[in-house]
Design a protein around this motif. Structure first.
Motif, short mmCIF file in Angstrom:
data_model
loop_
_atom_site.label_atom_id
_atom_site.label_comp_id
_atom_site.label_asym_id
_atom_site.label_seq_id
_atom_site.Cartn_x
_atom_site.Cartn_y
_atom_site.Cartn_z
N MET A 74 0.82 -1.21 0.00
CA MET A 74 0.00 0.00 0.00
C MET A 74 0.86 1.26 0.00
O MET A 74 0.53 2.25 -0.67
N GLU A 75 1.95 1.27 0.76
CA GLU A 75 2.82 2.45 0.81
C GLU A 75 3.47 2.69 -0.55
O GLU A 75 3.54 3.84 -1.03
N ILE A 76 3.97 1.63 -1.19
CA ILE A 76 4.60 1.80 -2.50
C ILE A 76 3.58 2.26 -3.53
O ILE A 76 3.86 3.13 -4.37
N THR A 77 2.37 1.72 -3.46
CA THR A 77 1.31 2.14 -4.38
C THR A 77 0.99 3.61 -4.21
O THR A 77 0.83 4.35 -5.19
N PHE A 78 0.89 4.04 -2.96
CA PHE A 78 0.59 5.46 -2.72
C PHE A 78 1.73 6.36 -3.20
O PHE A 78 1.48 7.43 -3.74
N ILE A 120 3.71 5.78 -5.67
CA ILE A 120 3.63 5.83 -7.13
C ILE A 120 2.54 6.80 -7.57
O ILE A 120 2.74 7.62 -8.48
N LEU A 121 1.39 6.76 -6.89
CA LEU A 121 0.30 7.67 -7.24
C LEU A 121 0.68 9.12 -6.93
O LEU A 121 0.34 10.03 -7.69
N ARG A 122 1.39 9.34 -5.85
CA ARG A 122 1.82 10.70 -5.51
C ARG A 122 2.78 11.25 -6.57
O ARG A 122 2.64 12.39 -7.01
N GLN A 155 -4.05 16.04 -10.21
CA GLN A 155 -4.66 15.91 -8.89
C GLN A 155 -5.86 14.97 -8.94
O GLN A 155 -6.05 14.14 -8.05
N ALA A 156 -6.67 15.09 -9.99
CA ALA A 156 -7.85 14.23 -10.11
C ALA A 156 -7.44 12.76 -10.24
O ALA A 156 -8.03 11.88 -9.62
N VAL A 157 -6.43 12.50 -11.03
CA VAL A 157 -5.97 11.11 -11.23
C VAL A 157 -5.44 10.53 -9.93
O VAL A 157 -5.72 9.37 -9.59
N SER A 158 -4.67 11.31 -9.17
CA SER A 158 -4.10 10.79 -7.93
C SER A 158 -5.19 10.49 -6.90
O SER A 158 -5.15 9.45 -6.22
N VAL A 159 -6.18 11.40 -6.78
CA VAL A 159 -7.25 11.18 -5.81
C VAL A 159 -8.13 10.00 -6.22
O VAL A 159 -8.39 9.07 -5.44
#
Length: 519
Positions: free
Chosen positions: A369-373, A375-377, A389-393
């Motif tokens: 979960m941390e690595i996924t977050f 990557i999204l950040r 911002q929309a894609v990350s949220v």
């Protein structure tokens, strides 16, 4: 690369811009000077040469040279070229015809029209002035060249900072232009004791780096250390203040930054008034502040514009958020893996029910979960602002919900990772959030291996490392280690302004009193 310093450190001899040309003098022939210059510059199209010739003369009597796009062409035409043509015409029929125009009179006219003209006698200084945007004037028969400071180039307007926002306080932020940045600081500190020293760093870029400090408040030992570290830099290019930060910082193998950077002029002014030294680099809006302490990364300029009680509450919230961001995933892993008896029975049953269909241990869950977050950040930062911002949220919500429904992670783990990520954003300084995010993974590994004992031992090692760090000779953990009682009033909490009578003892050299008691 060395620079000779005067006794009072105010007059600093110019750093050799082009060492290989330092011993080559300016020739008395305009033709030879122009030909050599064009050859050295590869006859680049942006090098403009305007020659002035007398009627029937074979050689040019004078020449004006400048870089297109860096020099004010209108000022060259209105002041330099016209003044030069008039002086040459006046000298052509008089006694000065053999020697050219009166050099002193010409310099006086140029100074009156432009305001800043200096003479150079070496090609290194001539090339440096030309590459800095100045107009260079060559006169036939003269072994000197005139450099007119009429620099002009397009720059970004002063706008609001996008990285360091505040509800109350000034909105302006630094730009990429050095003189714009230094003038914004001077607007806030109108005192002649605010001194500036400019150094040219980088063999190819010749980047201007300005050191700013308040004489009598900043420690002389810190000023000398900053100066010596800058002069020791021998690199081909400096394109951002990050180059300087990495080359002069203490603790080069430490995750924690020992140089503070900011985009806000009011923040720099406040730090200068407390005895710090600012390093302004041309071409970047980030100004470096040294020395710095750990608590500075938890403080915001907005704290000093709000009432003390509210500012203190926000600071306590930031310190608590950092502890949550650093330790919450590791605590969850340690308790659910080794110390389940610490949980209430009802909560333990709920967590066990959620994890019943999860195939991975809590440590693997947290890592995924941390690595996924992360990557999204990173994707949200690099994508266009309109959709980043929309894609990350949306990506976080969709992936988190899908992972829970697929039985890959538990709902409790999604909550822990989300709270951890949100807590990271409470830090005013982005540079401090990076080591917190990295150390989070280390604490998760300690929790999965040794439980709470591993977390406690890791925390003690972290404290020892922070206490051993120094920033330009000053303790990084001051005023806690070493303990300085008067400075505690502006660390975890902020005392009311009417009680803040002195500047911090850990940073000032002398003149520590900020205000006088009037009650």
């Amino acid at each position: 690369m060395h620079r000779k310093k005067s006794a009072n450190h105010r007059q600093v001899e110019e750093l050799p811009l082009l060492p290989e040309y330092k011993a080559i003098p300016v020739e008395p022939s305009v033709e030879r000077n122009v030909e050599r210059l064009l050859g050295d510059f590869g006859r680049s199209d942006d090098v403009i040469v305007r020659e002035i010739r007398h009627a029937g003369a074979e050689s040019a009597a004078a020449a004006v040279l400048y870089i297109d796009g860096m020099t004010d062409a209108a000022a060259v035409n209105s002041y330099v070229y016209d003044v030069l043509s008039r002086s040459l015409n006046d000298a052509q029929g008089g006694e000065e015809a053999a020697e050219g125009p009166n050099k002193a009179a010409l310099a006086g006219e140029l100074v009156f029209g432009i305001g800043a003209v200096r003479t150079v006698s070496e090609l290194a200084s001539l090339y440096g002035s030309l590459l800095s945007g100045e107009a260079v004037i060559l006169l036939d028969g003269s072994k000197h060249a005139y450099c007119a400071d009429i620099r002009h180039w397009k720059g970004r307007d002063v706008t609001e900072s996008t990285n360091q926002t505040s509800v109350r306080g000034p909105r302006e932020s630094f730009t990429e232009t050095l003189r714009t940045n230094t003038s914004m600081i001077r607007r806030k500190i109108k005192d002649p004791r605010l001194w500036l020293e400019t150094h040219a760093v980088g063999r190819l870029t010749k980047t201007d780096v300005t050191v700013m400090y308040i004489n009598g408040i900043a420690k002389p030992s810190v000023i000398e250390e900053v100066r010596s570290r800058l002069l020791a830099i021998d690199i081909d290019s400096v394109l951002d203040s990050g180059y300087i930060e990495e080359l002069i910082e203490d603790g080069k193998y430490s995750l924690f930054p020992t140089v503070y950077n900011t985009e806000l002029p009011d923040n720099v002014a406040a730090q200068l008034l407390e005895g710090k030294v600012a390093i302004v680099v041309d071409g970047t809006p980030n100004v470096l502040i040294v020395p710095t302490q750990l608590v500075a990364f938890f403080q915001s300029t907005e704290d000093y514009y709000q009432r003390a009680f509210y500012a203190s509450l926000l600071r306590l919230l930031r310190f608590g958020s950092v502890l949550i961001s650093l330790l919450l995933p590791s605590l969850y892993i340690a308790i659910t893996t080794f110390h389940r008896d610490m949980l209430p029975a009802s909560l333990l049953f709920n967590l066990s029910a959620q994890r019943e269909g999860v195939p991975f241990p809590a440590f693997v869950e947290a890592i995924v979960m941390e690595i996924t977050f992360e990557i999204l950040r990173e994707a949200g930062l690099r994508m266009p602002r309109a959709i980043g911002q929309a894609v990350s949220v949306v990506g976080t919500l969709v992936i988190g919900q899908a992972a829970v429904e697929a039985g890959i992670v538990s709902a409790a783990m999604v909550i822990v990772v989300s709270v951890t990520a949100i807590s990271t954003f409470t830090l005013p300084a982005y540079s401090m959030s990076i080591p917190i995010r990295i150390l989070r993974f280390a604490f998760m590994g300690l929790a999965a291996s040794f439980g709470l004992f591993g977390i406690i031992m890791g925390f003690f090692v972290l404290l020892l490392h922070l206490c051993a760090l120094r920033s330009f000779g000053e303790p990084y953990m001051a005023p806690f280690s070493p303990y300085v009682s008067p400075d505690i009033e502006d660390t975890i909490i902020r005392m009311p302004r009417w009680l803040s009578l002195k500047r911090p003892d850990t940073s000032v050299g002398s003149g520590g009193r900020r205000q006088r008691r009037r009650w």
